[in-house]
Design a protein around this motif. Structure first.
Motif, PDB file in Angstrom:
ATOM      1  N   LEU A  62       0.836  -0.991  -0.132  1.00 42.85           N
ATOM      2  CA  LEU A  62       0.251  -0.102   0.231  1.00 42.85           C
ATOM      3  C   LEU A  62       0.494   1.366  -0.101  1.00 42.85           C
ATOM      4  O   LEU A  62       1.460   0.981   0.479  1.00 42.85           O
ATOM      5  CB  LEU A  62      -0.836   0.459   1.366  1.00 42.85           C
ATOM      6  N   PRO A  63       0.328   2.476  -0.726  1.00 44.96           N
ATOM      7  CA  PRO A  63      -1.261   2.387  -1.074  1.00 44.96           C
ATOM      8  C   PRO A  63      -0.502   1.695  -2.635  1.00 44.96           C
ATOM      9  O   PRO A  63       0.664   1.310  -3.395  1.00 44.96           O
ATOM     10  CB  PRO A  63      -1.068   3.790  -1.853  1.00 44.96           C
TER      11      PRO A  63
ATOM     12  N   ARG B 135      -3.916   1.494  -8.879  1.00 42.78           N
ATOM     13  CA  ARG B 135      -5.553   1.372  -9.001  1.00 42.78           C
ATOM     14  C   ARG B 135      -5.973  -0.185  -9.830  1.00 42.78           C
ATOM     15  O   ARG B 135      -6.066  -0.915  -9.152  1.00 42.78           O
ATOM     16  CB  ARG B 135      -6.182   2.366 -10.330  1.00 42.78           C
TER      17      ARG B 135
ATOM     18  N   ARG C 204      -6.187  -2.600  -6.648  1.00 36.70           N
ATOM     19  CA  ARG C 204      -7.092  -2.417  -6.446  1.00 36.70           C
ATOM     20  C   ARG C 204      -8.081  -3.685  -7.213  1.00 36.70           C
ATOM     21  O   ARG C 204      -9.433  -4.083  -6.551  1.00 36.70           O
ATOM     22  CB  ARG C 204      -7.157  -1.214  -5.928  1.00 36.70           C
TER      23      ARG C 204
ATOM     24  N   LEU D 148     -12.690   3.724  -3.601  1.00 37.55           N
ATOM     25  CA  LEU D 148     -11.074   4.351  -3.001  1.00 37.55           C
ATOM     26  C   LEU D 148     -11.096   5.204  -3.779  1.00 37.55           C
ATOM     27  O   LEU D 148      -9.393   5.810  -3.406  1.00 37.55           O
ATOM     28  CB  LEU D 148     -10.578   2.701  -3.659  1.00 37.55           C
TER      29      LEU D 148
ATOM     30  N   GLU E 184      -8.130   1.820   2.103  1.00 40.50           N
ATOM     31  CA  GLU E 184      -8.106   0.588   1.282  1.00 40.50           C
ATOM     32  C   GLU E 184      -7.328   0.096   1.592  1.00 40.50           C
ATOM     33  O   GLU E 184      -7.212  -1.627   1.449  1.00 40.50           O
ATOM     34  CB  GLU E 184      -7.011   1.787   0.684  1.00 40.50           C
TER      35      GLU E 184
END
Lengths: 149, 360
Positions: free
Chosen positions: B185-186, B189, B192, B294, B311
């Motif tokens: 993390l982060p 996309r 995700r 998110l 997240e």
């Protein structure tokens, strides 16, 4: 597709073989005596990571895998054939590789007429039947008579 | 002192044999075949493929049979099998514009080019039990009319032409893959979306629902929901060109979300995206809502502390195999851990009692 692509025809038959229903291909292939060949790559089952695009148009991302089986053969005249098929059917992958090789030789017209054309027709038929059922569920909006004159 | 204990092999063997018998159920009732499951429990098969992260309807059907219909157990079997497969490569990104749509609806444009195609949907059924299915009934034939041959354009492209929709950015050529490297993390996309598409349907649905109820509300409209088959293309190194290696049925959901503008972005519509294996409509809509929630940071929105914006919370808890693995392990022997806890409590109790006696 692009008429100038020298690989267009091979790409088309390999793609069709990859998506073909295994039982139908086996049926059509059944009438053929396989030519002399050696196996370059024995059928191998593997996974392919299927990708999508964020928002359908943006950055690629990994959606998940699908099963694919591949095989390669060489005919006695040296022609190499590759088979890639969806799923885990090893016989289907070998058949696809043999057909790919034969399509590059003199027997191509017969393979085209007796296997690829009927296979393609059957697959088109399945696809168009689905499209026809989908079309029957299309909404026809109509406007009610309005009260305001 | 801990003494290593053995035993239980016979009990385990017998438990497995009984499991097999119970799985079969009453032998007077016909046995289910894998093709029957594949054809007649197709939506369960789809869920197992989506969350098992492997598109193979026959394997998913087999897993459902083996797991006695416990879908998370079936997903576990598929995930385990998946790890044994050599990775032959990665496909080119699928072009959902080319989808042969079984279903395609828009909640935003009534007269969208290509039309509203309902497909084989449960919507508009009365949700009354159909006792005809309990008897061997004849199935009515689906109606047919002339099918669409041309591609069905994405609804989003119409908003894009007016410049009213946020533009999707380019990403890495080779997207991050959580099956190859631990998630950090982060997350991008791409990462995700990968986590969400294989995430637990119930969890993603709950998260999406929380945004609708007001936790990081983002006013989603379903601009388009489409379900159908899409060809998968891959570059073949030994050929030097790409061929289609198969075809997968996908569900795609694109949401447009009201957006008043932020420090960095003008007022416009923003978008959430869901793409899932199989006919998995609830999951795809849920995924799009959670994806949008998110994205608060890149769109310059405030983090209001909602769970769906977090997240770490979403991505580390959406995987039902990780979750069930950790959860279910606590039923396995913890004799030693518990022995030490027991010793500790006894000691504390002795000390407390002694202190009390001194005080008296």
């Amino acid at each position: 597709m692009d008429g100038s692509d020298p690989n267009a025809a091979r790409k088309a038959w390999m793609s069709m073989l990859a998506k073909s229903p295994a039982t139908l291909l086996a049926q059509l292939w059944g009438a053929f005596v396989p030519p002399q060949h050696s196996v370059l790559r024995a059928p191998e089952i593997g996974g392919v990571m299927v990708r999508g695009r964020a928002g359908a148009v943006g950055a690629a991302f990994n959606l998940g895998e699908m099963t694919v089986t591949r095989a390669s053969i060489k005919l006695s005249d040296g022609t190499v054939g590759h088979g890639y098929v969806q799923g885990r059917d090893k016989a289907q992958a070998l058949t696809a590789a043999l057909i790919d090789a034969m399509m590059q030789t003199d027997v191509a017209p017969r393979v085209q007429a007796e296997i690829l054309t009927p296979l393609g027709n059957a697959m088109d038929q399945m696809k168009s039947t689905r499209a026809a059922k989908a079309a029957a569920t299309k909404v026809d909006f109509f406007t009610m008579v309005r009260g305001e004159d | 002192m801990y003494v290593a204990v053995k035993g239980g092999e016979r009990a385990i063997d017998n438990a497995h044999a009984w499991l097999a018998e119970e799985r079969r159920g009453d032998s007077a009732v016909a046995e289910l075949s894998v093709p029957q499951i594949r054809e007649q429990l197709a939506l369960a098969v789809n869920r197992v493929m989506a969350e098992g992260s492997l598109y193979d309807p026959d394997l998913a059907a087999l897993a459902i049979k083996q797991s006695r219909g416990d879908l998370i157990e079936a997903i576990f079997l598929i995930r385990a099998y998946r790890t044994t497969l050599p990775r032959l490569g990665a496909s080119l990104p699928v072009e959902t514009e080319q989808m042969s749509c079984d279903r395609r609806v828009s909640a935003t444009f009534k007269d969208a080019p290509g039309g509203q195609i309902l497909g084989p949907t449960f919507d508009y059924t009365h949700r009354l039990l159909d006792f005809k299915l309990a008897a061997d009934g004849e199935v009515p034939q689906a109606a047919q009319t002339t099918g669409r041959e041309e591609q069905t354009p994405h609804i989003m492209s119409f908003l894009d032409r007016e410049d009213l929709i946020q533009v999707e950015g380019e990403g890495a050529d080779v997207p991050d893959d959580l099956t190859r490297a631990p998630m950090e993390l982060p997350a991008s996309r791409a990462l995700r979306l990968q986590a969400l598409t294989r995430g637990d349907e119930g969890f993603i649905l709950g998260m999406a629902y929380s945004t609708q109820r007001g936790h990081a509300r983002n006013h989603a409209f379903v601009a388009e929901l489409r379900i159908g088959a899409v060809p998968v293309e891959m570059d073949i190194p030994e050929l030097g060109f790409a061929i289609e290696i198969g075809e997968v049925t996908l569900t795609e959901c694109e949401t447009v979300n009201q957006f008043k503008g932020s420090k960095t972005e003008p007022p416009q519509f923003t978008r959430g995206y869901g793409l899932v294996f199989g006919m998995t409509e609830r999951k795809a809509i849920s995924m799009a809502l959670v994806d949008r929630a998110l994205r608060w940071a890149e769109l310059g929105e405030d983090n209001v502390g909602a769970p769906a914006q977090d997240e770490e919370f979403v991505l580390y808890h959406c995987d039902n195999i990780q979750a069930t693995g950790f959860l279910e392990h606590i039923k396995l022997p913890h004799y030693v851990d518990f022995q030490s806890e027991l010793e500790l409590i006894r000691k504390l109790r002795r000390e407390a009692t002694a202190l009390q006696q001194v005080a008296e």
